[in-house]
Design a protein around this motif. Structure first.
Motif, short mmCIF file in Angstrom:
data_model
loop_
_atom_site.label_atom_id
_atom_site.label_comp_id
_atom_site.label_asym_id
_atom_site.label_seq_id
_atom_site.Cartn_x
_atom_site.Cartn_y
_atom_site.Cartn_z
N GLY A 91 0.78 -1.23 0.00
CA GLY A 91 0.00 0.00 0.00
C GLY A 91 0.81 1.28 0.00
N LEU A 92 1.97 1.27 -0.69
CA LEU A 92 2.83 2.45 -0.71
C LEU A 92 3.04 2.97 -2.13
CD1 LEU A 92 5.54 1.37 1.89
CD2 LEU A 92 3.67 2.99 2.24
N ALA A 93 1.97 2.95 -2.92
CA ALA A 93 2.08 3.34 -4.33
C ALA A 93 2.60 4.77 -4.48
CB ALA A 93 0.73 3.19 -5.03
N SER A 94 2.21 5.67 -3.60
CA SER A 94 2.62 7.06 -3.75
C SER A 94 4.10 7.27 -3.46
CB SER A 94 1.79 7.97 -2.83
OG SER A 94 2.13 7.75 -1.47
N GLU A 95 4.72 6.33 -2.76
CA GLU A 95 6.12 6.50 -2.39
C GLU A 95 7.08 5.98 -3.45
OE1 GLU A 95 7.12 8.30 0.24
OE2 GLU A 95 4.97 8.68 0.40
N ARG A 96 6.59 5.18 -4.41
CA ARG A 96 7.39 4.72 -5.55
C ARG A 96 8.66 3.99 -5.10
NH1 ARG A 96 4.77 3.41 -7.75
NH2 ARG A 96 5.76 3.35 -9.79
N VAL A 97 8.47 2.80 -4.55
CA VAL A 97 9.60 1.99 -4.09
C VAL A 97 9.47 0.57 -4.66
CG1 VAL A 97 10.98 1.19 -2.13
CG2 VAL A 97 9.62 3.29 -1.94
N GLY A 98 10.51 0.10 -5.30
CA GLY A 98 10.56 -1.28 -5.77
C GLY A 98 11.95 -1.83 -5.61
N TRP A 99 12.13 -3.09 -5.95
CA TRP A 99 13.45 -3.70 -5.82
C TRP A 99 13.58 -4.91 -6.73
CZ3 TRP A 99 13.84 -8.70 -3.57
CH2 TRP A 99 12.70 -9.15 -2.88
N VAL A 100 14.82 -5.25 -7.03
CA VAL A 100 15.11 -6.45 -7.81
C VAL A 100 16.22 -7.23 -7.12
CG1 VAL A 100 14.40 -5.54 -10.06
CG2 VAL A 100 16.77 -5.24 -9.30
N THR A 101 16.27 -8.53 -7.42
CA THR A 101 17.38 -9.36 -6.95
C THR A 101 17.83 -10.25 -8.10
OG1 THR A 101 18.11 -10.95 -5.26
CG2 THR A 101 15.86 -11.21 -6.07
N GLY A 102 19.13 -10.51 -8.13
CA GLY A 102 19.71 -11.34 -9.18
C GLY A 102 21.18 -11.56 -8.92
N SER A 103 21.88 -12.06 -9.92
CA SER A 103 23.31 -12.34 -9.78
C SER A 103 24.10 -11.05 -9.63
CB SER A 103 23.80 -13.10 -11.01
OG SER A 103 23.81 -12.24 -12.14
N PRO A 104 25.31 -11.12 -9.07
CA PRO A 104 26.15 -9.91 -8.96
C PRO A 104 26.34 -9.21 -10.31
CG PRO A 104 27.07 -11.67 -7.63
CD PRO A 104 25.94 -12.29 -8.40
N HIS A 105 26.46 -9.98 -11.38
CA HIS A 105 26.63 -9.40 -12.71
C HIS A 105 25.42 -8.53 -13.08
CE1 HIS A 105 27.26 -9.05 -17.01
NE2 HIS A 105 26.15 -9.72 -17.26
N LEU A 106 24.22 -9.04 -12.85
CA LEU A 106 23.01 -8.28 -13.20
C LEU A 106 22.82 -7.09 -12.26
CD1 LEU A 106 20.54 -11.23 -13.92
CD2 LEU A 106 21.69 -9.76 -15.60
N ILE A 107 23.11 -7.29 -10.99
CA ILE A 107 22.97 -6.20 -10.02
C ILE A 107 23.91 -5.06 -10.39
CG2 ILE A 107 23.33 -5.55 -7.62
CD1 ILE A 107 20.73 -7.15 -8.27
N ASP A 108 25.11 -5.39 -10.84
CA ASP A 108 26.06 -4.37 -11.26
C ASP A 108 25.51 -3.57 -12.45
OD1 ASP A 108 28.79 -3.11 -11.42
OD2 ASP A 108 28.75 -4.10 -13.36
N LEU A 109 24.90 -4.27 -13.41
CA LEU A 109 24.35 -3.58 -14.57
C LEU A 109 23.23 -2.62 -14.17
CD1 LEU A 109 24.16 -6.48 -17.21
CD2 LEU A 109 25.85 -4.62 -17.07
N VAL A 110 22.33 -3.08 -13.31
CA VAL A 110 21.22 -2.24 -12.89
C VAL A 110 21.73 -1.04 -12.10
CG1 VAL A 110 19.11 -2.13 -11.50
CG2 VAL A 110 19.55 -4.14 -12.94
N ASN A 111 22.71 -1.28 -11.24
CA ASN A 111 23.27 -0.18 -10.44
C ASN A 111 23.92 0.88 -11.32
OD1 ASN A 111 22.86 -0.15 -7.62
ND2 ASN A 111 24.10 -2.00 -7.41
N ARG A 112 24.50 0.47 -12.44
CA ARG A 112 25.13 1.44 -13.33
C ARG A 112 24.10 2.36 -13.98
NH1 ARG A 112 30.38 -0.33 -15.61
NH2 ARG A 112 31.06 -2.18 -14.45
N LEU A 113 22.88 1.87 -14.15
CA LEU A 113 21.88 2.60 -14.94
C LEU A 113 20.79 3.28 -14.11
CD1 LEU A 113 21.47 -0.04 -17.78
CD2 LEU A 113 22.51 2.22 -18.01
N ARG A 114 20.58 2.83 -12.90
CA ARG A 114 19.51 3.44 -12.09
C ARG A 114 19.86 4.88 -11.74
NH1 ARG A 114 20.73 3.97 -6.64
NH2 ARG A 114 22.56 2.79 -5.90
N GLY A 115 18.83 5.62 -11.37
CA GLY A 115 19.05 7.00 -10.99
C GLY A 115 19.80 7.11 -9.67
#
Length: 371
Positions: free
Chosen positions: A228-252
């Motif tokens: 019930g926190l739609a207005s706060e705009r919070v999400g998350w992902v989990t995956g291998s270190p390789h994928l986490i590194d890629l997402v971290n490079r591109l996220r705001g």
């Protein structure tokens, strides 16, 4: 040297021109009367008292948030039995899905999903110049066989919303594992579990385990639905270190606000609220399913759902357009989905008990039955 400018104004790349701005569901009737929204899959119970208390706590708005959301990642990991180093938080799960597609797909590549999937998916492909491809469904449900048959050398990402939006269908863990096993190792499987908290806990879980063991699986969750926190705009992902590194490079940078991190952290500590949300949803969804089945002689039916909404089909004399208008007259906004190839269906969010009673009454009246 004279440089010739081909356009009189800044002009987008051709794939950007294919994108249409998001159109939210209606929140008022044609006459301007405010409607109760059963169109956005928001939590009718609101949010956890603990989350609301956290939001009420003062903080200095001049300070940046923790850019790595360390406390939140650690709490997510503790709740789900994950490694916090393999979690990235984002501005809703949408930002992170975009990062995953952006990292791996581009012009000439394909992003694959099932025919009836989250409306964001083709936009994610178009944003990077890739081609969205849709595998045929099996009775409105994703078909593993059809998805695998649609994989080509150009496929870079497969997006699977499970439970599905807008249908609500759910692929069991064995089918998710079979889908992954059939994919080339260089194709990313994204399992989008925005509605994962609504699934019966008795169902065994596959996606987190796949993401922990393999380098081509990413699982996303959000705090917008069951928490019930739609207005706060919070999400998350989990995956291998390789994928986490890629997402971290591109996220705001500093992408999750101070208030969003505080609210999500507190909400994770109140799993009783999540359980109450799931119980309420299951009971009211079952009541709506029963009511729709009773109107089957008028052409109404509902797709099986594990989410917090029901996709209702109108295949008789009562049309989806007529039902949309009748529900609006009764004070409710629901989602009509012709743009997703479902002109004869309405997606109805499961609301409060009294709201579902009124929705059922409106549909019964429309069908000429005693309310």
């Amino acid at each position: 040297m004279t440089i010739t400018r081909p356009q009189p104004k800044p002009w987008p790349k051709p794939w950007i021109a294919q994108i249409h701005a998001y159109v939210p569901g209606k929140s008022e009737s044609a006459s301007g009367t405010p409607l109760t929204k059963l169109s956005a899959n928001e939590n009718p119970l609101g949010s956890s008292p603990a989350a609301r208390a956290a939001l009420a706590e003062a903080h200095n708005p001049a300070d940046y948030p923790d850019p790595d959301a360390r406390a939140l990642r650690e709490k997510i990991a503790a709740v789900h039995g994950l490694d916090p180093a393999r979690i990235v938080c984002g501005t809703g799960s949408g930002e992170l899905l975009h990062c995953a597609v952006q990292a791996l797909a581009g012009v000439g590549d394909e992003v694959l999903a099932s025919r009836y999937s989250f409306s964001l998916y083709p936009l994610l492909a178009h944003k990077v110049g890739a081609t969205p491809v849709f595998a045929e469904d099996d009775g409105y449900t994703a078909s593993v066989d059809n998805l695998l048959a649609a994989v080509t050398p150009q496929t870079r990402v497969v997006l699977l919303d499970n439970p599905n939006n807008p249908v609500g269908s759910f692929l069991p863990p064995s089918e998710v594992a079979r889908l992954h096993a059939g994919l080339p190792s260089d194709v990313l499987l994204v399992v989008d579990e925005a509605y994962g908290e609504y699934v019966d806990p008795a169902h065994p879980h596959a996606a987190f385990e796949l993401a922990a063991r393999h380098e081509n699986v990413l699982v996303s969750r959000t705090f917008s639905k069951a928490y019930g926190l739609a207005s706060e705009r919070v999400g998350w992902v989990t995956g291998s270190p390789h994928l986490i590194d890629l997402v971290n490079r591109l996220r705001g940078a500093f992408n999750v606000s101070v208030s969003g991190q505080k609210a999500a952290l507190a909400a994770l500590g109140d799993q009783d609220f999540v359980a109450a949300t799931r119980i309420h949803n299951a009971a009211e969804r079952a009541r709506l399913v029963e009511a729709i089945a009773a109107l089957g002689n008028h052409g109404l039916s509902a797709s099986p759902s594990e989410a917090n909404f029901l996709l209702v089909h109108f295949d008789g004399e009562v049309t989806a357009a007529a039902a949309l208008e009748a529900l609006s007259d009764a004070g409710y906004a629901v989602r009509h989905l012709p743009s997703q190839g479902l002109p004869n269906a309405l997606r109805i969010t499961i609301g409060k008990s009294n709201d579902m009673t009124r929705v059922i009454a409106a549909l019964r009246t429309l069908c000429g039955e005693a309310a």
